[in-house]
Design an enzyme around this catalytic site. Sequence first.
Site, short mmCIF file in Angstrom:
data_model
loop_
_atom_site.label_atom_id
_atom_site.label_comp_id
_atom_site.label_asym_id
_atom_site.label_seq_id
_atom_site.Cartn_x
_atom_site.Cartn_y
_atom_site.Cartn_z
N GLU A 97 4.46 1.53 -32.02
CA GLU A 97 5.87 1.63 -31.60
C GLU A 97 5.87 1.48 -30.09
O GLU A 97 5.40 2.37 -29.38
CB GLU A 97 6.46 3.00 -32.00
CG GLU A 97 6.49 3.26 -33.49
CD GLU A 97 7.51 2.41 -34.22
OE1 GLU A 97 8.42 1.87 -33.57
OE2 GLU A 97 7.37 2.26 -35.44
N CYS B 80 12.80 4.39 -25.15
CA CYS B 80 12.38 3.01 -25.50
C CYS B 80 13.56 2.20 -26.01
O CYS B 80 13.57 0.98 -25.90
CB CYS B 80 11.28 3.07 -26.55
SG CYS B 80 11.73 4.08 -27.97
N LYS C 96 -3.71 13.08 -30.23
CA LYS C 96 -3.99 13.03 -28.79
C LYS C 96 -2.63 12.93 -28.10
O LYS C 96 -2.05 11.87 -28.00
CB LYS C 96 -4.84 11.79 -28.48
CG LYS C 96 -5.71 11.89 -27.24
CD LYS C 96 -4.95 12.00 -25.94
CE LYS C 96 -4.31 10.70 -25.49
NZ LYS C 96 -3.41 10.90 -24.34
N GLU D 292 10.65 -3.35 -18.75
CA GLU D 292 11.18 -2.03 -19.09
C GLU D 292 11.08 -1.14 -17.86
O GLU D 292 9.99 -0.95 -17.31
CB GLU D 292 10.33 -1.47 -20.23
CG GLU D 292 10.85 -0.20 -20.78
CD GLU D 292 9.98 0.29 -21.95
OE1 GLU D 292 8.75 0.23 -21.83
OE2 GLU D 292 10.56 0.72 -22.95
P1 NAD Z 1 1.27 4.62 -22.21
O1 NAD Z 1 1.04 3.46 -23.11
O2 NAD Z 1 0.77 4.56 -20.82
O3 NAD Z 1 0.64 5.96 -22.84
C1 NAD Z 1 0.96 6.39 -24.13
C2 NAD Z 1 -0.18 7.23 -24.69
O4 NAD Z 1 -1.34 6.40 -24.80
C3 NAD Z 1 -0.59 8.41 -23.82
O5 NAD Z 1 -0.96 9.48 -24.66
C4 NAD Z 1 -1.81 7.88 -23.07
O6 NAD Z 1 -2.69 8.90 -22.65
C5 NAD Z 1 -2.45 7.02 -24.13
N1 NAD Z 1 -3.29 5.93 -23.64
C6 NAD Z 1 -3.18 5.24 -22.48
N2 NAD Z 1 -4.13 4.28 -22.42
C7 NAD Z 1 -4.85 4.36 -23.57
C8 NAD Z 1 -5.95 3.63 -24.08
N3 NAD Z 1 -6.52 2.63 -23.42
N4 NAD Z 1 -6.43 3.97 -25.30
C9 NAD Z 1 -5.86 4.98 -26.00
N5 NAD Z 1 -4.83 5.71 -25.55
C10 NAD Z 1 -4.32 5.41 -24.34
O7 NAD Z 1 2.83 4.86 -22.27
P2 NAD Z 1 3.74 5.76 -21.32
O8 NAD Z 1 4.06 4.99 -20.12
O9 NAD Z 1 3.16 7.11 -21.19
O10 NAD Z 1 5.02 5.91 -22.27
C11 NAD Z 1 6.15 5.16 -22.12
C12 NAD Z 1 6.14 3.95 -23.04
O11 NAD Z 1 6.26 4.36 -24.42
C13 NAD Z 1 7.30 3.03 -22.80
O12 NAD Z 1 6.88 1.69 -22.78
C14 NAD Z 1 8.21 3.28 -24.00
O13 NAD Z 1 9.06 2.23 -24.31
C15 NAD Z 1 7.23 3.55 -25.08
N6 NAD Z 1 7.89 4.25 -26.17
C16 NAD Z 1 8.11 3.59 -27.36
C17 NAD Z 1 8.77 4.21 -28.39
C18 NAD Z 1 9.00 3.52 -29.71
O14 NAD Z 1 9.20 4.21 -30.69
N7 NAD Z 1 8.98 2.21 -29.78
C19 NAD Z 1 9.21 5.52 -28.25
C20 NAD Z 1 8.98 6.17 -27.03
C21 NAD Z 1 8.31 5.53 -26.00
#
Ligand code: NAD
Length: 487
Positions: free
Chosen positions: A252, A286, A178, A384
């Site tokens: 992650e 991140c 997804k 963040e």
């Molecule tokens: P997000 O958590 O809003 O969304 C991430 C994914 O989860 C998307 O595909 C979204 O559609 C899905 N999603 C959202 N709510 C959901 C739910 N209730 N159930 C299932 N899926 C759901 O994150 P974002 O704001 O799009 O991305 C940025 C974040 O990702 C930042 O916090 C960043 O630090 C983190 N990140 C972490 C790493 C790592 O490796 N640690 C790497 C890259 C980004």
Amino acid sequence: MKIPSHERIFIGGRWQEATGGAPTEIISPYTEEVIAHVPTASADDIDAAVQAARSAFDDGPWPRLSHAERIAAMESLTAVYSQHLDDMADLITAEMGSPASFSRLGQAAGAASIMALTTQAAKKFPWVQRRAGVMGEVHVRRQPVGVVGIIIPWNVPQNLLMPKLIPALIAGCTVVIKPAPETPLDALWVAEMIEQIGLPEGVVSVVPGGRDTGEALVRHPGVDKIAFTGSSATGRHIASLCGEQLKRYSLELGGKSAAIVLDDAHISKTVNGLKMAGLMNNGQACVAQTRILVSETKHDEFVDALAEMMAGLTIGDPADMATDIGPLVSRRQQQRVQDYIRIGTEEGAKLVLGGADAPVDRGWFVRPTLFADATNDMTIAREEIFGPVLTVLKYTDERDAIRIANDSDYGLAGSVWTKDVAHGLEISGQVRTGTYGINMYMLDISTPFGGFKQSGIGREFGEEGLAEYTELQSVVCAGKLPELADQ
Ligand code: NAD
């Protein structure tokens, strides 16, 4: 380049109509124009994908192939993928605004390296071992974990997909991907490549959609494990849903990494290193080193040098190789980051450079912004931001610097900048983060990557990344076990 729209989604190897209602618009962060559409998958589509993955896992050939056969299939996928690196990077730039200079290295080429390194690690991985047990020899086997749901964000979409997809498939799992609603195009292109190499039916699905689509995948009882990258808030929610079904998960999550600049650090080299380490991908990383810890003695000199570097950044078209800072992924993200800049000023940090106003009329740009005289209890030091914003904090002595670095809910990454590398290594041992850099920060895609504290659970890359997609099975035997055959 031509940006492809899609009429269908990829369910178990077949392109099918989606039933999730209005298609998702992909909007260019630079022009703010719609550049493509993709179908939105519904909970029913998720169900179809999970059922296909379930039958492929329970009854299909994929988990029953040898590891060597699955590794060979992933090598074929890597070969196909590697023919398209620049186009894949450009597609991601069009989707989410990553500057081409970063995209070309950090988006697609990085993902291809992850694919190759994972297949190499899999050749040496102990899929089966013999151990001396208390009652005789024990056969220890790593079985595939089962059906895996992969949920990823938009910031480095291919780099986040490949460390999940490739080890899961090599282990013998079947997967449902997804992607983020902002970046489904690159994932659907991978589906086309998977079709090209011809995996068995049901092994891979790509079902684009947003939160509801993702949550349907997490809640589906046919899924054995969720591999998630995203925000800590979503990760916490997903973990609680998985807990209800005792589903496996790896997370992650976010970060708020501290760069400790020691007094003996070379100022211009450190500032140059922080240009990448703090601001890569428009600050949407991140692992970004966004809390810059500097001693009271060096503070002013260092802030001046950082401000000079940031004032010289080129803001503009992300497709232009000369651009340092492109637009943020969405209007929402732009506003979120601008709100943080306002909050920083309101809470009393000194705005050295930048600000909350947009630098241009069109495109979701945020000014590269530098705060100084901040304290670690301020919102801009705790949360963040995920944009081109750096915050300098003062420390009194080294112990104080380590204390501030550790005074965070997150524990993803960190760095120390010093002429004394041996001392830098000692400092790394006192900081509670999953990765650390000395006079640089870059994650090494061959070694374990993941977070302490609220930054996640589990590790990606290398041997540990493969282990995440396996269940251990110990087999004892009343007599003597047969000789261990080749895997
Ligand atoms: P997000 O958590 O809003 O969304 C991430 C994914 O989860 C998307 O595909 C979204 O559609 C899905 N999603 C959202 N709510 C959901 C739910 N209730 N159930 C299932 N899926 C759901 O994150 P974002 O704001 O799009 O991305 C940025 C974040 O990702 C930042 O916090 C960043 O630090 C983190 N990140 C972490 C790493 C790592 O490796 N640690 C790497 C890259 C980004």
